[in-house]
Structures are given as C-alpha cells and as structure tokens.
Scaffold this active site. Structure first.
Site, PDB file in Angstrom:
ATOM      1  N   CYS A 114      13.152  13.803 -12.565  1.00  0.00           N
ATOM      2  CA  CYS A 114      13.265  12.553 -13.343  1.00  0.00           C
ATOM      3  C   CYS A 114      13.130  12.795 -14.845  1.00  0.00           C
ATOM      4  CB  CYS A 114      12.224  11.545 -12.880  1.00  0.00           C
ATOM      5  SG  CYS A 114      12.457  11.067 -11.168  1.00  0.00           S
ATOM      6  N   HIS A 250      11.919   6.220 -18.752  1.00  0.00           N
ATOM      7  CA  HIS A 250      12.420   6.479 -17.398  1.00  0.00           C
ATOM      8  C   HIS A 250      12.115   5.235 -16.568  1.00  0.00           C
ATOM      9  CE1 HIS A 250      13.189   8.069 -13.536  1.00  0.00           C
ATOM     10  NE2 HIS A 250      11.939   8.245 -13.198  1.00  0.00           N
ATOM     11  N   ASN A 280      15.260   3.470  -9.345  1.00  0.00           N
ATOM     12  CA  ASN A 280      14.948   4.745  -9.987  1.00  0.00           C
ATOM     13  C   ASN A 280      16.134   5.699  -9.776  1.00  0.00           C
ATOM     14  OD1 ASN A 280      13.998   7.250 -10.733  1.00  0.00           O
ATOM     15  ND2 ASN A 280      12.002   7.026  -9.730  1.00  0.00           N
TER      16      ASN A 280
HETATM   17  O1  UT7 Z   1      10.571   8.885 -10.845  1.00  0.00           O
HETATM   18  C1  UT7 Z   1       9.607   9.814 -10.515  1.00  0.00           C
HETATM   19  C2  UT7 Z   1       8.282   9.274 -10.667  1.00  0.00           C
HETATM   20  N1  UT7 Z   1       7.981   8.341  -9.634  1.00  0.00           N
HETATM   21  C3  UT7 Z   1       7.249   7.312  -9.903  1.00  0.00           C
HETATM   22  O2  UT7 Z   1       6.898   7.097 -11.035  1.00  0.00           O
HETATM   23  C4  UT7 Z   1       6.773   6.438  -8.779  1.00  0.00           C
HETATM   24  C5  UT7 Z   1       5.313   6.224  -8.908  1.00  0.00           C
HETATM   25  N2  UT7 Z   1       4.712   5.399  -7.911  1.00  0.00           N
HETATM   26  C6  UT7 Z   1       5.017   4.082  -7.735  1.00  0.00           C
HETATM   27  O3  UT7 Z   1       5.909   3.551  -8.370  1.00  0.00           O
HETATM   28  C7  UT7 Z   1       4.162   3.273  -6.794  1.00  0.00           C
HETATM   29  O4  UT7 Z   1       3.062   4.038  -6.400  1.00  0.00           O
HETATM   30  C8  UT7 Z   1       4.950   2.789  -5.537  1.00  0.00           C
HETATM   31  C9  UT7 Z   1       5.937   1.688  -5.921  1.00  0.00           C
HETATM   32  C10 UT7 Z   1       5.643   3.948  -4.894  1.00  0.00           C
HETATM   33  C11 UT7 Z   1       3.963   2.183  -4.546  1.00  0.00           C
HETATM   34  O5  UT7 Z   1       3.176   1.157  -5.144  1.00  0.00           O
HETATM   35  P1  UT7 Z   1       1.591   1.163  -4.964  1.00  0.00           P
HETATM   36  O6  UT7 Z   1       1.096  -0.067  -5.586  1.00  0.00           O
HETATM   37  O7  UT7 Z   1       1.081   2.475  -5.503  1.00  0.00           O
HETATM   38  O8  UT7 Z   1       1.438   1.044  -3.415  1.00  0.00           O
HETATM   39  P2  UT7 Z   1       0.697   2.060  -2.412  1.00  0.00           P
HETATM   40  O9  UT7 Z   1       1.495   3.328  -2.285  1.00  0.00           O
HETATM   41  O10 UT7 Z   1      -0.733   2.157  -2.809  1.00  0.00           O
HETATM   42  O11 UT7 Z   1       0.826   1.243  -1.057  1.00  0.00           O
HETATM   43  C12 UT7 Z   1       0.184  -0.006  -0.880  1.00  0.00           C
HETATM   44  C13 UT7 Z   1       0.489  -0.512   0.504  1.00  0.00           C
HETATM   45  C14 UT7 Z   1       0.265   0.541   1.589  1.00  0.00           C
HETATM   46  O12 UT7 Z   1      -0.270  -0.108   2.696  1.00  0.00           O
HETATM   47  P3  UT7 Z   1      -1.875  -0.018   2.992  1.00  0.00           P
HETATM   48  O13 UT7 Z   1      -2.163   1.446   3.131  1.00  0.00           O
HETATM   49  O14 UT7 Z   1      -2.542  -0.629   1.795  1.00  0.00           O
HETATM   50  O15 UT7 Z   1      -2.018  -0.799   4.251  1.00  0.00           O
HETATM   51  C15 UT7 Z   1       1.658   1.012   1.938  1.00  0.00           C
HETATM   52  O16 UT7 Z   1       1.770   1.481   3.260  1.00  0.00           O
HETATM   53  O17 UT7 Z   1       1.887  -0.870   0.608  1.00  0.00           O
HETATM   54  C16 UT7 Z   1       2.472  -0.246   1.754  1.00  0.00           C
HETATM   55  N3  UT7 Z   1       3.893   0.004   1.489  1.00  0.00           N
HETATM   56  C17 UT7 Z   1       4.835  -0.935   1.670  1.00  0.00           C
HETATM   57  N4  UT7 Z   1       4.770  -2.212   2.106  1.00  0.00           N
HETATM   58  C18 UT7 Z   1       5.928  -2.914   2.155  1.00  0.00           C
HETATM   59  C19 UT7 Z   1       4.473   1.130   1.017  1.00  0.00           C
HETATM   60  N5  UT7 Z   1       5.790   0.939   0.896  1.00  0.00           N
HETATM   61  C20 UT7 Z   1       6.048  -0.333   1.285  1.00  0.00           C
HETATM   62  C21 UT7 Z   1       7.223  -1.119   1.367  1.00  0.00           C
HETATM   63  N6  UT7 Z   1       7.106  -2.398   1.808  1.00  0.00           N
HETATM   64  N7  UT7 Z   1       8.436  -0.651   1.007  1.00  0.00           N
END
Ligand code: UT7
Length: 323
Positions: A114, A250, A280
């Site tokens: 990225c 980005h 992304n």
């Molecule tokens: O481009 C390269 C760099 N990449 C990035 O910058 C991405 C960086 N990370 C992010 O953008 C965020 O961490 C995400 C968008 C990937 C995730 O957001 P988050 O607020 O960090 O969520 P999380 O990973 O902590 O997940 C929260 C909850 C989890 O459930 P539990 O464990 O709390 O029960 C996940 O299983 O959301 C769940 N979850 C979803 N729920 C509905 C994960 N993906 C999904 C989904 N739909 N698609």
C-alpha cells in the site's frame, strides 16, 4: 537553482463493475452498516474476467499522457507500483511500455504494497534529481480482488481495483520550499511486522495465495506511524501541518484518515477522501485520489500536498510536493 520533479499530468482508470456493500450482505455475515461504520467504504470497483493490472495501468497512463499533452516516447521511464502484477515476470511496467507504444527508455515495477506509490514517487524523484531521467511516469495499479479469500469477511469487504498515473518532469526551481514539484520524502519499513499483513502464497510456494491481515494491529500502527512520517517529511523542508493545502492519504479506512489529519492538526475539509467510492486499492489509492481530487477542483496548481501511506511489510512513508 535546483532541479525539481514537477507534476505535468495525471489520470486514472476504474474498472466498470461497481460493487456496493449490499452485495457482500448476501454472501457473508456482514452488513452495509458495519462496513461503513468501521471503514467508511460504501462501494468499490472490481476488474472483469481477463482484465489485468497492466490493462488498468495502461488506461490510467493514457489519461495522464493526454492530460500532459505528451506522447509515450516523450517519457524516459515508467515506474509502476503494484503488488498484483499480471505475471511473476516481466515487470507489468514493461507491458504498459509496450501497450503505450513507447520504444525507448526503461520501465520497472516497485513493490511496497500500500506504500508502493509513495516509494515509487521517491524513486522517480531520485532519478530526476540525479539526471538519470527527465520525464518519468509513476503509476499505481492493483487488482486486489484477485487476492481475496471471499469467505473472510474481515478482509474481502475492504479492497478494490483501480489505477492512477502521474507524469513528473525535471524543471529548475529556486531550491526553497516555495518551488513546485517534489520537495521531500520519508520512507520506512520494519520487517518484524511482516505477519500483520501478507499474502500466504508466492512463487516459491507454487500458489497465488490470499491476503491475510490482523486489521486491529495494522490500524494501531497506521494511526501512530502515518502522522509521524508526514511530519518527518514536512520537517525536512521547514513546513508544518498548517502549511498543507491537502493531505492526500492512502485510502484504507476513514477512521485512520481522520485520526491522522487530527494528529497533523489539519481539518478534514483539507483532506481528499475517496475511500467511500474506491475501497482500499493499495498502491493505486493515492494516485487515484490525486487524480479525482484534481478533477473535483480541490487540488490546484501551487497547493502544498502531503501524501502518506502504510501497508504490508510493514512499509510506510510520505511525500511532500507542491502541485
Ligand atoms: O492498506 C493497508 C493497511 N490496512 C489498513 O490500514 C487496515 C487497517 N485496519 C482496519 O481498517 C480495521 O481494523 C478494520 C476495518 C479491518 C476492522 O475494524 P476494527 O474496528 O479494527 O474491527 P475488529 O477487527 O476489531 O473487529 C471487530 C468485530 C469482530 O468481532 P468480535 O471479535 O468483536 O466479536 C470481528 O469479527 O467485527 C467483526 N468483523 C465483522 N463484522 C461484520 C470483522 N469483519 C466484519 C465484517 N462484518 N465484514
């Protein structure tokens, strides 16, 4: 007098197929609300069957040439930032070179995921300052839809395909931070974090593999490192967030974009945001945002711009340029 790498033209291309969040609701345990709230993404573009990264890159490159009023043979080099090249080799940049009918100069790919476009811009700047090349096309192009594990809701809803291209040309400047062109860059990587974001396949393992990400951890690093690298690049030329006309970040996550702008003390009305429409697109996201920002009338000649990106590696960096 100092040589500067000045932007002469820009263009982009997005594949025709637009995929709204609702398409994922039918296949995965997810919702439009979750995707929008956690990432800011509303839709993304996906390539058609048979369409490749070099196809997208070629279309963006043609748009940039038209914008600059140049022909392919006016270029000395093409640098293509991508992690999704058509083939293991040759470089997708050479395919773009052939597609454009460019019969001179040289072309190669840069792979910093990225952060690839920021790394490619810094490379192009170095070549222009050293006299290796006078006109360089810098492209970011990706087909990340090819790397998705469609059963993984935590990654497959986040990425999209697209390409953006920008042409840099050597021009004489005064040597101070009022010059047009690239003014500074700051590049970093830390391979100790390689397991946070990677593809679990490759040539040595005879597979293409799927993208794997520990999203929460990458998020944490992004919020910390992006403002740091942007400040480091600005510091090198005696500038601060207050001097910035546009942050062109980005486009991975609206929450990361907002947190970085806050840390830089730049209000959101001075940030180009396209993540809602593109998702992304990895190395393509910054040139896409620059091109869309210019087309929207946001970015104008003379504006001070900071681009910043982080991705797999981890690799991260920033470039300061005056449009
Ligand atoms: O481009 C390269 C760099 N990449 C990035 O910058 C991405 C960086 N990370 C992010 O953008 C965020 O961490 C995400 C968008 C990937 C995730 O957001 P988050 O607020 O960090 O969520 P999380 O990973 O902590 O997940 C929260 C909850 C989890 O459930 P539990 O464990 O709390 O029960 C996940 O299983 O959301 C769940 N979850 C979803 N729920 C509905 C994960 N993906 C999904 C989904 N739909 N698609």
């Amino acid at each position: 007098m100092t040589t500067r790498a000045v932007v002469k033209g820009i263009g982009h291309y997005l594949p025709e197929r637009i995929v709204p969040n609702s398409e994922f609701e039918a296949k995965l345990d997810t919702s439009d609300e979750w995707i929008k709230a956690r990432s800011g993404i509303e839709r993304r573009h996906f390539v058609a069957e048979g369409q490749t990264t070099s196809d997208l890159a070629t279309r963006a490159a043609r748009a940039a040439l038209a914008d600059a009023g140049m022909q392919a043979d006016d270029l000395d080099a093409i640098i293509l930032a991508t992690s999704t090249a058509d083939l293991t080799f040759p470089a997708a940049a050479t395919m773009v070179q052939a597609n454009l009918g460019m019969t001179r100069g040289f072309a190669f790919d840069v792979q910093a995921v990225c952060a690839g476009f920021v790394f490619a811009l810094a490379n192009a700047n170095g070549m222009i300052l050293s006299g290796q090349a006078k006109r360089v096309m810098v492209i970011g192009a990706e087909t990340f839809s090819r790397l998705m594990d469609w059963s993984d809701r935590s990654t497959s809803v986040l990425f999209g395909d697209g390409a953006g291209a920008l042409i840099l040309e050597a021009q004489e400047g005064s040597g101070d931070n009022t010059d047009r062109g690239i003014l500074s860059s700051d590049l970093n990587s830390d391979g100790r974090h390689r397991d946070l974001l990677y593809v679990d396949g490759g040539v040595s393992t005879h597979s293409t593999g799927y993208l794997r990400m520990q999203g929460r951890e990458v998020f944490r690093h992004a919020v910390e490192k992006l403002a740091q690298t942007a400040h480091a690049a600005l510091d090198k030329v005696g500038l601060t967030g207050g001097d910035v006309a546009w942050i062109v970040p980005h486009q991975a996550n609206l929450r990361i974009i907002t947190a970085t702008a806050q840390r830089m003390q730049v209000p959101m009305d001075r940030v180009v945001v396209t993540v809602q429409d593109h998702g992304n697109t990895s190395a393509a996201s910054i040139p896409l945002a620059l091109s869309v920002g210019r087309d929207r009338g946001q970015i104008k000649q003379g504006d001070l711009i900071v681009t910043e990106a982080i991705g797999g590696g981890l690799a991260w960096g920033a470039v300061v340029l005056r449009w």
